[in-house]
Write a protein that holds these residues in place. Structure first.
Motif, mmCIF file in Angstrom:
data_model
loop_
_atom_site.group_PDB
_atom_site.id
_atom_site.type_symbol
_atom_site.label_atom_id
_atom_site.label_comp_id
_atom_site.label_asym_id
_atom_site.label_seq_id
_atom_site.Cartn_x
_atom_site.Cartn_y
_atom_site.Cartn_z
ATOM 1 N N ARG A 1 74.908 -46.775 83.502
ATOM 2 C CA ARG A 1 75.745 -45.823 82.753
ATOM 3 C C ARG A 1 77.080 -46.484 82.368
ATOM 4 O O ARG A 1 77.557 -46.309 81.250
ATOM 5 C CB ARG A 1 76.004 -44.588 83.601
ATOM 6 C CG ARG A 1 77.113 -43.743 83.023
ATOM 7 C CD ARG A 1 77.513 -42.629 83.940
ATOM 8 N NE ARG A 1 76.617 -41.520 83.807
ATOM 9 C CZ ARG A 1 76.495 -40.560 84.717
ATOM 10 N NH1 ARG A 1 77.171 -40.623 85.843
ATOM 11 N NH2 ARG A 1 75.687 -39.544 84.511
ATOM 12 N N ASP B 1 76.869 -45.636 88.835
ATOM 13 C CA ASP B 1 75.648 -45.945 88.085
ATOM 14 C C ASP B 1 75.974 -47.090 87.110
ATOM 15 O O ASP B 1 76.581 -46.875 86.062
ATOM 16 C CB ASP B 1 75.239 -44.662 87.337
ATOM 17 C CG ASP B 1 73.988 -44.850 86.505
ATOM 18 O OD1 ASP B 1 73.630 -46.010 86.207
ATOM 19 O OD2 ASP B 1 73.380 -43.829 86.135
ATOM 20 N N ASP C 1 79.834 -39.180 90.288
ATOM 21 C CA ASP C 1 79.188 -40.109 91.231
ATOM 22 C C ASP C 1 80.089 -41.315 91.569
ATOM 23 O O ASP C 1 79.681 -42.226 92.272
ATOM 24 C CB ASP C 1 77.857 -40.618 90.653
ATOM 25 C CG ASP C 1 78.055 -41.508 89.436
ATOM 26 O OD1 ASP C 1 79.199 -41.607 88.934
ATOM 27 O OD2 ASP C 1 77.075 -42.122 88.971
#
Ligand code: NAD
Length: 505
Positions: A433, A430, A274
């Motif tokens: 994360r 993220d 991502d």
């Protein structure tokens, strides 16, 4: 660069001295030991040769440092701060020569050398501000005492530094040590002593007492060991390889002298699917190829999520073909040679070993390296597994081992499956994360969506076999200080106590 040109560049620092020597008590002193070569790694020629320092220096440096430290500590903290700020001015005024000396003698691209010299000026400026702020504390103890804590200098400290970033490491260690009131004996790598010698002269020119900073040009196993075994040092700060670090810590322990070890790394740079992949790609290049990978914090293990592994690693190998690789003195050069023949042989051996172990070479094209007999290694991307020796041992060259992972848990497990713990990074969109990974990876420095930024104001050091103790920031001032706790009875009728504070009654 010719021998004559490098001697000319050094002349403003060491006057008419015709050979490299140590700088002790404000004078250049030639050694009488074995001949040591400083080599030009671009074309495999000898830049200059000098003699190893001999033991006569140990007592001389000790006496010079002891007397200078007393004079330095007797100055007001404000005056010490002003002198330290002036060191930054001297470095800025001599930045061009210092960068050329560093580039030629440490085989470092001139553009990198220029940046590093300015960072050294910043280091002295930063610690100039601390000189009058390293004040003690008052502890609210549960007795009738006033208890206060003061920070005192250790005395003389020995600093031993490596060849990969000589001027940067020299400023990184000298600045906090003298800001905390100490004298320094610095032994740079025998391969790259010139820029540290020049800094030693500038420090003194700025106004520190002669002998506060002494720079010893010579081998570690000879003069370095003599200083640990025989001098009046109160601490050893070592920056270098884990094998030498262990050796130094043992020698220091035999004399009950504390040590700080800043050692190697095998840092994990983790890319999630991502992430902004263009951004991550540029970060991964800088992490391993800048400085030809000869950086302790290199992102030498590239952990890439399975779904993007082939695409990302192929793109990294393709991007590497665009680098300008060549003569460090060329202002366009982005990647220079490996610093010295021993390290070149090590990197080549590790590469051959990796391929023999089954690592896969990614990308067919290689970067054109100059057609000269120098120590050039192509920027190389390998696909492998974390058990391979190329993923466990420090290569210290422009070689990255890419390792696929399934999910966050596996990425963290692989990142921590290393005996080192110097640095690491994660690339993800993220944010939560990013913090989770930063918290769980065992490393002294960690970047979220970035890599390789460090600054003198922030602590730096390792976990595990990357060493112990911290350089830079306020932590370095504490490393370079003794802490004293003073108890002052304030009661009108003090109760005599027996033992640790229990009253006799
Ligand atoms: P090295 O260990 O070979 O040498 C470092 C210094 O130790 C040199 O000055 C050398 O002369 C001296 N030395 C060698 N043997 C000695 C002995 N027996 N006694 C006393 N001194 C001795 O390391 P190197 O090859 O110069 O540098 C590369 C290593 O440095 C890499 O492992 C790299 O990761 C590490 N490094 C770490 C950091 C950090 O801050 N963690 C920074 C830069 C480099």
């Amino acid at each position: 660069m010719s021998t004559q040109k490098i001697l000319e560049l050094m002349r403003p620092f060491w006057g008419d001295a015709s050979t490299v020597g140590s700088y002790v008590g404000g004078q250049f002193i030639a050694g009488y030991g074995q001949a040591i070569e400083v080599r030009n790694a671009h074309d495999d020629t000898v830049l200059l040769t000098y003699a190893d320092a001999d033991e006569a220096l140990v007592a001389q440096a000790d006496a010079a440092a002891r007397s200078a430290q007393q004079r330095w500590w007797a100055m007001t903290a404000q005056a010490r701060g002003r002198v330290m700020y002036q060191i930054g001015v001297e470095i800025r005024n001599n930045a061009d020569s210092l960068a050329q000396i560093e580039s030629a003698s440490a085989n470092k691209p001139i553009r990198d050398a220029r940046v590093e010299v300015m960072k050294v000026a910043e280091m002295f400026e930063y610690y100039a501000g601390w000189a009058d702020k390293l004040h003690g504390e008052v502890i609210p103890v549960p007795t009738t005492h006033l208890n206060y804590v003061t920070y005192e200098p250790l005395g003389t400290v020995l600093q031993i530094t490596p060849w990969n970033a000589p001027i940067f490491t020299c400023g990184w260690q000298i600045a906090p040590a003298i800001a905390a009131g100490n004298a320094v004996i610095l032994k740079p790598s025998e391969l790259t002593p010139l820029s540290s010698l020049a800094v030693g002269v500038l420090v003194e020119r700025a106004g520190v007492p002669k002998g506060l900073v002494n720079v010893i040009a010579g081998y570690g196993h000879t003069i370095g060991q003599s200083f640990i075994a025989k001098s009046d040092i109160r601490k050893v700060v070592f920056v270098g390889s884990p094998a030498t670090g262990r050796h130094i810590a043992v020698a220091a322990a035999q004399r009950c002298i504390p040590a700080v070890l800043e050692l190697g790394g095998k840092s994990a740079n983790i890319v999630f699917e991502d992430a902004d992949l263009d951004f991550a790609l540029r970060g991964a290049q800088a992490a391993i190829f800048a400085g030809a990978g000869q950086s302790c914090v290199s992102g030498s293990r590239l952990l890439v999520q399975e779904s993007i592994f082939e695409k990302f690693t192929q793109a990294l190998a393709a991007a590497a073909t665009n680098f300008k690789i060549g003569d460090p003195s060329d202002p366009e050069t982005q990647i220079g040679p490996i610093n010295n023949p021993k390290q070149y042989a090590h990197v080549k051996g590790m590469l051959e070993g990796a391929l023999a172990d089954g690592a896969r070479l990614i990308g067919a094209e290689s970067v054109p390296v100059p057609d000269v007999p120098g120590y050039y290694i192509n920027p190389t991307v390998l696909a492998g597994s974390n058990e391979m020796s190329c993923a466990q041992e420090e290569i210290f060259g422009p070689v990255v081992v890419a390792i696929p992972f399934k999910d966050e848990e596996e990425a963290i497990r692989i990142a921590n499956d290393s005996r080192f713990g110097l640095a690491g990074g994660v690339w993800t969109h993220d944010g939560a994360r990013g913090h989770r990974v930063a918290k769980q990876v065992r490393a002294g420095t960690f970047w979220i969506n970035g890599y390789k930024t460090i600054h003198v104001s922030s602590p730096f050091g390792g976990y595990g076999e990357s060493g112990y103790g911290r350089s830079s920031g306020i932590d370095a001032l504490r490393e370079y200080s003794e802490v004293k706790s003073v108890w002052v009875e304030t009661a009108a009728k003090p109760a005599a106590s027996f033992g640790y504070g229990a009253n006799l009654e």
